[in-house]
Design an enzyme around this catalytic site. Structure first.
Site, PDB file in Angstrom:
ATOM      1  N   GLU A  49      35.459  43.354  47.159  1.00 59.18           N
ATOM      2  CA  GLU A  49      34.627  43.441  45.978  1.00 59.18           C
ATOM      3  C   GLU A  49      33.862  41.988  45.999  1.00 59.18           C
ATOM      4  OE1 GLU A  49      37.910  45.882  44.262  1.00 59.18           O
ATOM      5  OE2 GLU A  49      37.906  43.892  45.236  1.00 59.18           O
ATOM      6  N   PHE A 111      48.000  47.898  32.592  1.00 57.78           N
ATOM      7  CA  PHE A 111      47.929  47.817  33.924  1.00 57.78           C
ATOM      8  C   PHE A 111      46.632  47.360  34.203  1.00 57.78           C
ATOM      9  CE2 PHE A 111      47.432  50.263  37.829  1.00 57.78           C
ATOM     10  CZ  PHE A 111      47.997  49.158  38.871  1.00 57.78           C
ATOM     11  N   GLN A 112      46.264  46.535  35.071  1.00 61.90           N
ATOM     12  CA  GLN A 112      44.953  46.256  35.558  1.00 61.90           C
ATOM     13  C   GLN A 112      44.022  45.860  34.374  1.00 61.90           C
ATOM     14  OE1 GLN A 112      43.629  48.887  38.546  1.00 61.90           O
ATOM     15  NE2 GLN A 112      44.692  47.900  40.386  1.00 61.90           N
ATOM     16  N   LYS A 161      37.230  52.987  30.375  1.00 60.85           N
ATOM     17  CA  LYS A 161      37.476  54.253  30.806  1.00 60.85           C
ATOM     18  C   LYS A 161      36.921  55.327  30.080  1.00 60.85           C
ATOM     19  CE  LYS A 161      40.240  56.796  34.264  1.00 60.85           C
ATOM     20  NZ  LYS A 161      41.422  56.670  35.005  1.00 60.85           N
ATOM     21  N   MET A 476      31.611  20.380  58.236  1.00 60.22           N
ATOM     22  CA  MET A 476      31.087  19.492  57.421  1.00 60.22           C
ATOM     23  C   MET A 476      32.068  18.593  56.708  1.00 60.22           C
ATOM     24  SD  MET A 476      28.301  18.155  56.257  1.00 60.22           S
ATOM     25  CE  MET A 476      26.833  19.379  56.319  1.00 60.22           C
TER      26      MET A 476
END
Length: 563
Positions: A49, A111-112, A161, A476
């Site tokens: 993602e 959940f999530q 949802k 760097m």
């Protein structure tokens, strides 16, 4: 008509002219992905993602459109955070849709479940959690307006949802998608009389200036003010320096252009700013990487600052003449007000500095030099490629040794400095501009962070050229350790631990390795001849190669370290 929330999202995206999105499915966005099935909108599936957000960012920068991202709830949403922050820092328009658990499960450690609107509040222009399905279409329309208007930036819409499955009344609307200069989302605008007075004062200062300089930033590109800037500089014969984000906003091969200013600016650009009597900053935010020591930055100059965001004016440096408004509009007004000037002693002095302190460009045979590679990329693309970069020395060499003639041809993480940005951004840029070849200039450390996105480029047959300047170190950071930490290389030497050629080949990409300057041109020609898949070129460079010139932290920009 009655449609579900998920179907309304797709309809609203079509309203906005969206034809490409980047996303990764999951449980909390299954209704949305079901609505997407069979749509005319193209969906690009990356490996992660974070890469989806960077790809949408690169797409937005290369095209000027709004980038769009889909992600699921919980870890899917949190994986977008770095990409959202990156877009926020560099003023990139983006709308991110995240799935969320059902309304009845909010706040129950489901959940999530994660509070993604709370997490992203400091790094978005605005964000929403949708709790009323009927409001969803107008929220989406408002989100796109916010993302692209004023000073652009990312907006997040969190959609539970059950909102995605709820039926709602949908009425299509006609959407105007043009650039808007000043609106309710730019906080405040100057009073009209004050604005007019300050524009008059700026015109007077520039007309009377003996040693003026233009400091151009990314706002020039965002507002599409490149023609106005060029006409303005040519009329007044003012030398132009650029921030990293401003590259491409003024043609690099123009005799008035001096390149980067600040920490890795050329000596002649930094000297020009340091000795100016009037500095006009156009769509630039006076980042610490540009000004370094505030007291020593343009110490004798009157400073004019034009910016769409009033919060930037006076934030980092004193400003004598603030002008809050759209860069393109303001430049048009100033252009009509200032008298044409002739080249003078100031221009002659600047030219002398330029000739005396030119960047090294004569690289002979021997171990491959990163600066030479970037030079050759420019020559072989004739300046019409799009260069994306990772962050570090590779970024600076790409900024210094490629002459950016067009806007939206240099795509790099400026404000956040995100390693792993360049490859997914190159994917987005190549999808936005199939008429241009996209070359990502990377370091080995940055490449490892998102190397799996080679699989995405292979899957979609994108002819990106991935150039890895492999110094087997975090270059760097190692350079800073060499210069400021007495050579104590604490965990920055990576060694020869990954065969990038085999890794690329395992993904299905073309790959080759070079070690000498004599091999550079043939390798690049070969890569640019391949049109159906990405090519990786691993370039074995010295691990003590430095990105010069450089200004030490806290020093004046005229105190320059170089070879």
């Amino acid at each position: 008509m009655k449609i579900t929330g998920a179907e309304a999202i797709i309809k609203c995206l079509e309203e906005q002219g969206v034809d490409l999105i980047f996303g990764y499915p999951g449980g909390a966005v299954l209704p949305l992905y079901d609505a997407l099935y069979g749509s005319n909108i193209t969906h690009i599936l990356p490996c992660h993602e974070q890469a989806a957000t960077h790809a949408a960012d690169g797409y937005a920068r290369a095209s000027g459109k709004v980038g769009v991202v889909f992600a699921t709830s919980g870890p899917g949403a949190t994986n977008t955070v770095t990409g959202i922050a990156n877009a926020y820092m560099d003023s990139v328009p983006m709308v991110v849709f995240t799935g969320q658990v059902a309304l009845s499960l909010l706040g129950k450690d489901s959940f999530q479940e994660v509070d993604i609107t709370g997490i992203t509040m400091p790094i978005t222009k605005h964000n929403y959690i949708v709790k009323d399905a009927q409001r969803l279409p107008n929220i989406i329309r408002e989100a796109f307006n916010i993302a692209r208007s004023g000073r652009p930036g990312p907006v997040l819409i969190d959609v539970p949802k059950d909102i995605q499955t709820t039926l709602l009344d949908y009425e299509p609307v006609s959407v105007a998608t043009g650039y808007e200069s000043c609106n309710i989302y730019s906080k405040t605008c100057m009073d009209e009389d004050e604005l007019k007075a300050n524009i008059n004062q700026a015109a007077r200062l520039l007309s009377e200036a003996n040693s003026p300089v233009i400091y151009a930033g990314g706002g020039v590109i965002i507002s599409r003010a490149y023609e106005e800037l060029k006409a303005f500089a040519e009329k007044l014969k003012i030398p132009v320096v650029s921030s990293l984000m401003g590259l491409g906003g003024f043609p690099a091969n123009h005799p008035l252009f001096l390149g980067l200013v600040g920490m890795h600016g050329s000596r002649y650009a930094n000297y020009t700013v340091s000795n100016s009597d009037v500095l006009i900053a156009i769509g630039a935010r006076f980042s610490d990487r540009v000004i370094s020591n505030v007291q020593r930055f343009a110490p004798n100059a009157k400073i004019i600052h034009i910016d769409i965001d009033p919060a930037e004016i006076g934030k980092n440096i004193r400003v004598d003449v603030p002008i809050n408004g759209d860069v393109k509009t303001i430049l048009k007004e100033l252009l009509d007000m200032v008298p044409e000037k002739a080249f003078n002693g100031w221009n002659k002095q600047v030219q002398q500095w330029r000739e005396q302190y030119r960047l090294k460009t004569d690289f002979g045979p021997g171990r491959v030099k990163p600066q030479y590679i970037v030079q050759k990329i420019y020559e072989l693309t004739q300046g019409f490629g799009i260069v994306t970069t990772e962050v570090g020395q590779n970024q600076i060499w790409a900024a210094q040794y490629f002459n950016y003639a067009e806007p939206r041809s240099f795509i790099s993480s400026g404000g956040l400095g995100t390693m792993g940005y360049g490859l997914p951004a190159a994917i987005g840029a190549q999808l936005a501009r199939p008429d241009r070849r996209v070359i990502n200039v990377a370091g080995d450390g940055s490449f490892k962070m998102n190397s799996n996105e080679l699989a995405t480029a292979v899957k979609y047959k994108l002819p990106i050229v991935e150039v890895i300047l492999n110094n087997h170190a975090l270059g760097m950071v190692r350079q800073w350790q060499r210069l400021f930490y007495q050579g104590r290389f604490s965990h920055t030497t990576l060694g020869v631990d990954t065969d990038f050629v085999k890794l690329a080949q395992a993904h299905g990409a073309e790959a080759l390795r070079i070690t000498r300057n004599e091999e550079v041109e043939d390798a690049l020609r070969h890569a640019l001849s391949i049109t159906d898949r990405p090519t990786l070129i691993e370039c074995d460079i010295d691990n003590d190669e430095k990105a010069y010139p450089m200004v030490a932290p806290g020093a004046g920009i005229d105190e320059i370290i170089d070879e």
